[in-house]
Structure formats: C-alpha cells, structure tokens
Motif scaffolding. Structure first.
Motif, mmCIF file in Angstrom:
data_model
loop_
_atom_site.group_PDB
_atom_site.id
_atom_site.type_symbol
_atom_site.label_atom_id
_atom_site.label_comp_id
_atom_site.label_asym_id
_atom_site.label_seq_id
_atom_site.Cartn_x
_atom_site.Cartn_y
_atom_site.Cartn_z
ATOM 1 N N THR A 112 10.034 1.941 5.392
ATOM 2 C CA THR A 112 10.359 3.361 5.546
ATOM 3 C C THR A 112 10.032 4.139 4.278
ATOM 4 O O THR A 112 9.517 5.266 4.336
ATOM 5 C CB THR A 112 11.839 3.538 5.917
ATOM 6 N N ALA A 113 10.324 3.543 3.116
ATOM 7 C CA ALA A 113 10.004 4.220 1.852
ATOM 8 C C ALA A 113 8.502 4.475 1.748
ATOM 9 O O ALA A 113 8.074 5.566 1.336
ATOM 10 C CB ALA A 113 10.476 3.365 0.679
ATOM 11 N N MET A 114 7.689 3.486 2.149
ATOM 12 C CA MET A 114 6.245 3.680 2.083
ATOM 13 C C MET A 114 5.793 4.706 3.119
ATOM 14 O O MET A 114 4.884 5.500 2.858
ATOM 15 C CB MET A 114 5.519 2.350 2.302
ATOM 16 N N GLU A 115 6.419 4.703 4.295
ATOM 17 C CA GLU A 115 6.058 5.663 5.336
ATOM 18 C C GLU A 115 6.301 7.096 4.866
ATOM 19 O O GLU A 115 5.472 7.986 5.109
ATOM 20 C CB GLU A 115 6.881 5.396 6.598
ATOM 21 N N VAL A 116 7.434 7.340 4.230
ATOM 22 C CA VAL A 116 7.743 8.698 3.759
ATOM 23 C C VAL A 116 6.668 9.181 2.793
ATOM 24 O O VAL A 116 6.190 10.322 2.886
ATOM 25 C CB VAL A 116 9.137 8.729 3.088
ATOM 26 N N PHE A 117 6.262 8.303 1.874
ATOM 27 C CA PHE A 117 5.243 8.692 0.905
ATOM 28 C C PHE A 117 3.892 8.884 1.586
ATOM 29 O O PHE A 117 3.188 9.871 1.332
ATOM 30 C CB PHE A 117 5.134 7.628 -0.183
ATOM 31 N N LYS A 118 3.491 7.944 2.440
ATOM 32 C CA LYS A 118 2.157 7.976 3.035
ATOM 33 C C LYS A 118 1.974 9.173 3.967
ATOM 34 O O LYS A 118 0.896 9.794 4.000
ATOM 35 C CB LYS A 118 1.892 6.672 3.793
ATOM 36 N N THR A 119 2.991 9.504 4.731
ATOM 37 C CA THR A 119 2.862 10.670 5.609
ATOM 38 C C THR A 119 2.815 11.960 4.798
ATOM 39 O O THR A 119 2.102 12.904 5.149
ATOM 40 C CB THR A 119 4.025 10.734 6.613
ATOM 41 N N HIS A 120 3.564 12.000 3.695
ATOM 42 C CA HIS A 120 3.510 13.180 2.825
ATOM 43 C C HIS A 120 2.124 13.321 2.211
ATOM 44 O O HIS A 120 1.621 14.440 2.020
ATOM 45 C CB HIS A 120 4.560 13.071 1.723
ATOM 46 N N ALA A 121 1.474 12.173 1.921
ATOM 47 C CA ALA A 121 0.134 12.193 1.339
ATOM 48 C C ALA A 121 -0.951 12.425 2.375
ATOM 49 O O ALA A 121 -2.118 12.601 2.022
ATOM 50 C CB ALA A 121 -0.130 10.878 0.599
ATOM 51 N N ILE A 181 3.129 -1.348 -5.431
ATOM 52 C CA ILE A 181 2.878 -0.187 -6.292
ATOM 53 C C ILE A 181 1.507 0.414 -6.002
ATOM 54 O O ILE A 181 1.339 1.641 -5.956
ATOM 55 C CB ILE A 181 3.000 -0.588 -7.774
ATOM 56 N N ASN A 182 0.497 -0.437 -5.772
ATOM 57 C CA ASN A 182 -0.859 0.066 -5.519
ATOM 58 C C ASN A 182 -0.948 0.871 -4.225
ATOM 59 O O ASN A 182 -1.777 1.775 -4.109
ATOM 60 C CB ASN A 182 -1.850 -1.092 -5.478
ATOM 61 N N PHE A 183 -0.092 0.541 -3.242
ATOM 62 C CA PHE A 183 -0.073 1.337 -2.016
ATOM 63 C C PHE A 183 0.270 2.798 -2.311
ATOM 64 O O PHE A 183 -0.151 3.706 -1.597
ATOM 65 C CB PHE A 183 0.947 0.766 -1.017
ATOM 66 N N PHE A 184 1.034 3.032 -3.381
ATOM 67 C CA PHE A 184 1.391 4.384 -3.795
ATOM 68 C C PHE A 184 0.404 4.930 -4.829
ATOM 69 O O PHE A 184 -0.098 6.048 -4.702
ATOM 70 C CB PHE A 184 2.807 4.405 -4.388
ATOM 71 N N SER A 185 0.142 4.120 -5.858
ATOM 72 C CA SER A 185 -0.564 4.623 -7.040
ATOM 73 C C SER A 185 -2.036 4.933 -6.786
ATOM 74 O O SER A 185 -2.620 5.745 -7.511
ATOM 75 C CB SER A 185 -0.451 3.614 -8.186
ATOM 76 N N HIS A 186 -2.642 4.319 -5.752
ATOM 77 C CA HIS A 186 -4.075 4.563 -5.555
ATOM 78 C C HIS A 186 -4.359 6.007 -5.134
ATOM 79 O O HIS A 186 -5.513 6.439 -5.148
ATOM 80 C CB HIS A 186 -4.662 3.578 -4.548
ATOM 81 N N HIS A 187 -3.315 6.752 -4.783
ATOM 82 C CA HIS A 187 -3.495 8.177 -4.482
ATOM 83 C C HIS A 187 -3.694 8.997 -5.760
ATOM 84 O O HIS A 187 -4.160 10.135 -5.681
ATOM 85 C CB HIS A 187 -2.289 8.714 -3.704
ATOM 86 N N PHE A 188 -3.313 8.435 -6.904
ATOM 87 C CA PHE A 188 -3.363 9.186 -8.154
ATOM 88 C C PHE A 188 -4.321 8.587 -9.178
ATOM 89 O O PHE A 188 -4.731 9.283 -10.102
ATOM 90 C CB PHE A 188 -1.963 9.267 -8.782
ATOM 91 N N VAL A 195 -8.960 -6.185 -7.283
ATOM 92 C CA VAL A 195 -8.313 -7.033 -8.295
ATOM 93 C C VAL A 195 -7.162 -7.809 -7.663
ATOM 94 O O VAL A 195 -6.950 -8.994 -7.950
ATOM 95 C CB VAL A 195 -7.806 -6.172 -9.470
ATOM 96 N N LEU A 196 -6.437 -7.136 -6.778
ATOM 97 C CA LEU A 196 -5.311 -7.787 -6.100
ATOM 98 C C LEU A 196 -5.798 -8.871 -5.141
ATOM 99 O O LEU A 196 -5.161 -9.921 -5.015
ATOM 100 C CB LEU A 196 -4.486 -6.736 -5.354
ATOM 101 N N PHE A 197 -6.908 -8.622 -4.439
ATOM 102 C CA PHE A 197 -7.489 -9.671 -3.595
ATOM 103 C C PHE A 197 -7.827 -10.903 -4.431
ATOM 104 O O PHE A 197 -7.550 -12.037 -4.032
ATOM 105 C CB PHE A 197 -8.756 -9.164 -2.906
ATOM 106 N N ILE A 271 1.094 -10.617 1.912
ATOM 107 C CA ILE A 271 1.596 -11.195 0.671
ATOM 108 C C ILE A 271 3.023 -10.712 0.415
ATOM 109 O O ILE A 271 3.925 -11.504 0.119
ATOM 110 C CB ILE A 271 0.692 -10.816 -0.518
ATOM 111 N N ILE A 272 3.226 -9.393 0.555
ATOM 112 C CA ILE A 272 4.572 -8.842 0.386
ATOM 113 C C ILE A 272 5.534 -9.473 1.391
ATOM 114 O O ILE A 272 6.665 -9.843 1.043
ATOM 115 C CB ILE A 272 4.547 -7.314 0.547
ATOM 116 N N SER A 273 5.078 -9.612 2.631
ATOM 117 C CA SER A 273 5.931 -10.157 3.687
ATOM 118 C C SER A 273 6.379 -11.573 3.361
ATOM 119 O O SER A 273 7.563 -11.920 3.482
ATOM 120 C CB SER A 273 5.178 -10.142 5.026
#
Length: 303
Positions: A112-121, A181-188, A195-197, A271-273
């Motif tokens: 849900t936290a990621m959804e709130v950010f991603k929809t706002h973006a 973090i990269n799911f959020f930070s790649h917008h900025f 690198v993560l792969f 990976i997160i899961s």
C-alpha cells in the motif's frame, strides 16, 4: 516425507485422504510422473487460493458490475470488503495459518505504501471512484500484494520448501531494502535495477530450492523459481489491467498488454517477497539423511 506438522487441520485431512487414494495407484515411471504432475498442480492451486479468489472477483465485477457502480456501493469498495471477508473466512475455517496472516499483513502495508507513491507519480491509476481509499489508492489494492504474500507463505509450508546454500540473512535484507528504495528513488535519480539484477544473481546463484510434491523431492535453482513466479504474476497483471481494476497510462483509451519489461519489476519484487517470508519462516536446508521414508516407500529426489 509427510509434512503434517506444517498443515492446518483441514489440510491435514485432505492430505491423509489424498495419500490413501494416491498410494494405492500402480507404481511405474509414467504413473509416478503423472501423480507428481497432478499433485503439483493441485498444491499450486491451493497455494493460490486467496489470489485466485481475488482475481476471480476482479474478472466477475468487470463483466457484471453496472457502469457507474451498483447504486449503493462502488466496485472497488465491494472488492475491499470481499477481500476482508475472504481473509477472515480463511482464518476462521483454518484454510490459512495465523503465521501466514502476519506475512500477509506485512505485504499489505509494504504494498500500500508503494501504491500511494506510484499512483501519485502517475505510474498507474485506479480509474473508478470509491470510498475506502488512501489518496488515489483504493484499499483493495493492498490485498493484491497480500495475495503474493499469501502464496509465498503457503507454498513454503505445503511444499515443505528447503533452501540449500541460502545467502546470509543480513545480506538478503540489505538487497531487499535496496530494491524497495529503488522502486521509489528511480523517479528522482538513476534507475539502478541492472545493478540490482546483478546483485541478485551474485547472491542467489548457488541457492537451490528443494520441494516435496508427493512421493519425491524435486529441486531447481531459486533464481529460476523467481522467474517462473514473476511470469505468472505478470499474466495475472494483464488480467487485472484488462478488467480495468487499475490501468497504466498507455491503457487509458484501449487495453494493450502490459509491457514485458514489467517482468523485471516483478522479478525484483520476488526478492522482497522471499526475504519477508524468511523473516517469519527462517530458511531450512535440505539434508537427505534426515528425510524419513514416506507412506509410498520412497524418499527420493528428482532434478
């Protein structure tokens, strides 16, 4: 090996009935292979119980829900209340263990936290109005992440999954944190997913997953399991966007398949899961000498 200690009460009764029936079937290579294939499919379906129910409701409401809502309740609110009911029913009727409910709650909050950010973006949108929401995110959406958590926790239990040469837990937590973090930070800033792969490959390249279906244990590289699971989630996402439960910007006027590039995102989400599940169910190694003979008389393993 019988894994009764990992089953809920209902699952134990189903398992005992299945063993009584399947153990009486003829024994030869073709029959054994067919039994393993059948039981594998049934166990996968059982593991997908929550996610399958949610996906079924999304499809049904796409076909049957009146345009503009049912008058007294919005489609998204119905999905939210239905998800709550399904979750509570699975716990009450012991279709799900309480340990799994904790995993699902973690997935719900993280998702849900990621959804709130991603929809706002503007990464994707929920095109319908509803009451139960946080910003632009209907609360049922968190249950879609919870469905992934439910599946991951359930397969760990019903397939009695063991992981050999699993990386240090602290290293997997660091990697999962970097991915999130990269799911959020790649917008900025720079998107470092490649690198993560590479880090994922370096960390898990030697890890082997051992799982029991019915008579035998099987094994596969954990990285392959990540990829296969990501593929099925990508297929489910195509169904979800077709139903307009949520849509990407390029699907606003007409539905088009979700980009195959999203497979990479789901791969990283795996990976997160896995890391979240290991916080509740710590990885256990497979030791052949500790494997007791099951009711069918075999304790073998196939590749």
């Amino acid at each position: 090996m019988r894994t009764d200690r990992h089953f809920t009460g209902l699952e134990r009764r189903i398992d005992e009935a299945a063993h009584r029936f399947l153990a009486g079937l003829p024994r030869h290579r073709v029959a054994d292979s067919l039994v393993e294939f059948l039981v594998f499919g049934l166990k996968q379906a059982w593991a997908c119980l929550f996610g399958g129910a949610m996906l079924g409701l999304i499809i049904l409401t796409r076909w049957l829900w009146p345009e503009g809502g049912a008058g007294f309740i919005a489609r998204y609110d119905f999905l939210f209340l239905a998800a709550l009911f399904i979750q509570l029913a699975m716990l009450v009727f012991r279709l799900e263990a309480w340990e799994e409910a904790r995993v699902i709650l973690i997935f719900h909050v993280v998702g849900t936290a990621m959804e709130v950010f991603k929809t706002h973006a503007g990464s994707w949108i929920y095109p319908e109005e509803n009451l139960f929401r946080i910003g632009g995110v209907p609360l049922f959406s968190g249950f879609m992440y919870a469905a992934v958590g439910s599946y991951m926790a359930r397969i760990n239990r019903i397939f009695d999954i063991r992981l050999n040469r699993y990386p240090p837990l602290w290293a997997t937590i660091v990697l999962a944190g970097a991915i999130y973090i990269n799911f959020f930070s790649h917008h900025f800033m720079w998107d470092v997913r490649w690198v993560l792969f590479a880090a994922t490959f370096a960390l898990y390249r030697h890890t082997t997953m051992h799982y029991r279906v019915f008579r035998f244990r099987h094994k596969m590289p954990l990285l392959v399991a990540f990829l296969l699971t990501s593929l099925f989630i990508w297929i489910a996402e195509n169904i979800g966007t077709w139903s307009r439960a949520w849509i990407y910007p390029n699907q606003h006027d007409a539905w088009v398949p979700v980009s195959p590039g999203k497979l990479g995102s789901w791969y990283l989400l795996m990976i997160i899961s896995v890391v979240l599940v290991t916080l509740v169910h710590r990885p256990r190694p497979y030791i052949a000498q500790e494997e007791p003979r099951d009711v069918a008389g075999d304790a073998g393993e196939t590749a």
